[in-house]
Design a protein around this motif. Structure first.
Motif, PDB file in Angstrom:
ATOM      1  N   ILE A  16      15.159  22.806  48.777  1.00 48.63           N
ATOM      2  CA  ILE A  16      14.637  21.457  49.019  1.00 48.63           C
ATOM      3  C   ILE A  16      14.615  20.653  47.718  1.00 48.63           C
ATOM      4  O   ILE A  16      15.032  19.487  47.689  1.00 48.63           O
ATOM      5  CB  ILE A  16      13.224  21.510  49.644  1.00 48.63           C
ATOM      6  N   ILE A  17      14.159  21.254  46.627  1.00 54.06           N
ATOM      7  CA  ILE A  17      14.108  20.568  45.331  1.00 54.06           C
ATOM      8  C   ILE A  17      15.518  20.198  44.868  1.00 54.06           C
ATOM      9  O   ILE A  17      15.759  19.084  44.402  1.00 54.06           O
ATOM     10  CB  ILE A  17      13.367  21.418  44.284  1.00 54.06           C
ATOM     11  N   LEU A  18      16.490  21.114  45.012  1.00 51.18           N
ATOM     12  CA  LEU A  18      17.881  20.823  44.635  1.00 51.18           C
ATOM     13  C   LEU A  18      18.454  19.685  45.483  1.00 51.18           C
ATOM     14  O   LEU A  18      19.124  18.790  44.967  1.00 51.18           O
ATOM     15  CB  LEU A  18      18.751  22.079  44.769  1.00 51.18           C
ATOM     16  N   PHE A  19      18.165  19.703  46.772  1.00 52.88           N
ATOM     17  CA  PHE A  19      18.643  18.644  47.662  1.00 52.88           C
ATOM     18  C   PHE A  19      18.080  17.292  47.256  1.00 52.88           C
ATOM     19  O   PHE A  19      18.809  16.302  47.150  1.00 52.88           O
ATOM     20  CB  PHE A  19      18.268  18.962  49.122  1.00 52.88           C
ATOM     21  N   LEU A  20      16.766  17.219  47.024  1.00 54.69           N
ATOM     22  CA  LEU A  20      16.137  15.958  46.657  1.00 54.69           C
ATOM     23  C   LEU A  20      16.637  15.448  45.300  1.00 54.69           C
ATOM     24  O   LEU A  20      16.831  14.241  45.110  1.00 54.69           O
ATOM     25  CB  LEU A  20      14.613  16.096  46.663  1.00 54.69           C
ATOM     26  N   THR A  21      16.876  16.361  44.367  1.00 52.27           N
ATOM     27  CA  THR A  21      17.413  15.973  43.062  1.00 52.27           C
ATOM     28  C   THR A  21      18.825  15.420  43.202  1.00 52.27           C
ATOM     29  O   THR A  21      19.152  14.367  42.642  1.00 52.27           O
ATOM     30  CB  THR A  21      17.402  17.180  42.103  1.00 52.27           C
ATOM     31  N   ALA A  22      19.680  16.115  43.957  1.00 50.97           N
ATOM     32  CA  ALA A  22      21.051  15.643  44.180  1.00 50.97           C
ATOM     33  C   ALA A  22      21.041  14.296  44.891  1.00 50.97           C
ATOM     34  O   ALA A  22      21.796  13.390  44.534  1.00 50.97           O
ATOM     35  CB  ALA A  22      21.826  16.680  44.992  1.00 50.97           C
ATOM     36  N   ARG A  23      20.185  14.143  45.886  1.00 46.46           N
ATOM     37  CA  ARG A  23      20.091  12.889  46.631  1.00 46.46           C
ATOM     38  C   ARG A  23      19.690  11.741  45.707  1.00 46.46           C
ATOM     39  O   ARG A  23      20.230  10.638  45.795  1.00 46.46           O
ATOM     40  CB  ARG A  23      19.081  13.042  47.761  1.00 46.46           C
ATOM     41  N   HIS A  24      18.759  12.006  44.805  1.00 52.73           N
ATOM     42  CA  HIS A  24      18.308  10.982  43.868  1.00 52.73           C
ATOM     43  C   HIS A  24      19.454  10.496  42.981  1.00 52.73           C
ATOM     44  O   HIS A  24      19.621   9.295  42.752  1.00 52.73           O
ATOM     45  CB  HIS A  24      17.161  11.517  43.000  1.00 52.73           C
ATOM     46  N   PHE A  25      20.261  11.425  42.452  1.00 52.52           N
ATOM     47  CA  PHE A  25      21.331  11.058  41.534  1.00 52.52           C
ATOM     48  C   PHE A  25      22.591  10.560  42.237  1.00 52.52           C
ATOM     49  O   PHE A  25      23.381   9.818  41.650  1.00 52.52           O
ATOM     50  CB  PHE A  25      21.668  12.238  40.602  1.00 52.52           C
ATOM     51  N   LEU A  26      22.829  10.943  43.481  1.00 54.03           N
ATOM     52  CA  LEU A  26      24.055  10.569  44.180  1.00 54.03           C
ATOM     53  C   LEU A  26      23.921   9.343  45.076  1.00 54.03           C
ATOM     54  O   LEU A  26      24.922   8.776  45.498  1.00 54.03           O
ATOM     55  CB  LEU A  26      24.560  11.760  45.017  1.00 54.03           C
ATOM     56  N   THR A  27      22.707   8.920  45.375  1.00 54.09           N
ATOM     57  CA  THR A  27      22.512   7.743  46.234  1.00 54.09           C
ATOM     58  C   THR A  27      22.661   6.480  45.392  1.00 54.09           C
ATOM     59  O   THR A  27      21.981   6.327  44.378  1.00 54.09           O
ATOM     60  CB  THR A  27      21.117   7.774  46.885  1.00 54.09           C
ATOM     61  N   PRO A  28      23.553   5.553  45.797  1.00 47.77           N
ATOM     62  CA  PRO A  28      23.723   4.309  45.039  1.00 47.77           C
ATOM     63  C   PRO A  28      22.417   3.503  44.999  1.00 47.77           C
ATOM     64  O   PRO A  28      21.617   3.558  45.935  1.00 47.77           O
ATOM     65  CB  PRO A  28      24.783   3.544  45.827  1.00 47.77           C
ATOM     66  N   GLU A  29      22.221   2.744  43.937  1.00 45.76           N
ATOM     67  CA  GLU A  29      20.989   1.974  43.777  1.00 45.76           C
ATOM     68  C   GLU A  29      20.803   0.947  44.879  1.00 45.76           C
ATOM     69  O   GLU A  29      19.689   0.657  45.285  1.00 45.76           O
ATOM     70  CB  GLU A  29      20.977   1.278  42.411  1.00 45.76           C
TER      71      GLU A  29
END
Length: 152
Positions: A16-29
């Motif tokens: 879950i932590i890895l998913f949320l971290t990846a989502r944070h960095f990969l989602t456009p602003e």
């Protein structure tokens, strides 16, 4: 807490932590600004050069051709299907800036026999055989006016 429960819970928490971290960095602003998509996509698409102008642009100068087409079997065929994108022609008004089909190349896209197409809607033929049978090299030799392609 038993070990057989603690280990899967730790693994699940790490995932879950890895998913949320990846989502944070990969989602456009700009994601989510104007709905469930990138807000910047609207501006990027508006900045693209216009290519297709639609039939209304053709109506302004070519009402005679539109009238011919609208009284024929080609009534549902849009101008740019045969003539290609009209943006350059609209901007310049030059006859050279629009495709002027003169035969088999354009006609074959719709009229070549195709079992997947309804024969009641589109007249389908074996184009090469049809041309040979009629002693022609191009469709417009017999069907002189593609806007209203009755045999002349």
């Amino acid at each position: 807490m038993p070990l057989q429960i603690r280990r899967p819970l730790i693994l699940f928490a790490v995932i879950i932590i890895l998913f949320l971290t990846a989502r944070h960095f990969l989602t456009p602003e700009s994601f989510g600004e104007k709905g469930f998509y990138r807000g910047n996509a609207l501006e990027e698409n508006m900045d693209r050069e216009i290519r297709h102008t639609g039939d209304k642009s053709c109506f302004e100068c070519h009402d005679d051709k539109i009238a011919e087409r609208d009284s024929s079997v080609h009534i549902s065929v849009k101008c740019e299907v045969c003539h290609g994108p009209g943006y350059k022609h609209i901007l310049s008004g030059e006859a050279n800036d629009i495709e002027k089909p003169d035969g088999v190349t354009n006609c074959k896209w719709c009229h070549t026999k195709n079992a997947a197409r309804p024969t009641t809607v589109i007249n389908q033929i074996d184009i090469q055989e049809h041309l040979i049978d009629n002693g022609a090299e191009k469709c417009i030799e017999c069907h002189e006016n593609p806007h209203n392609p009755i045999i002349q």
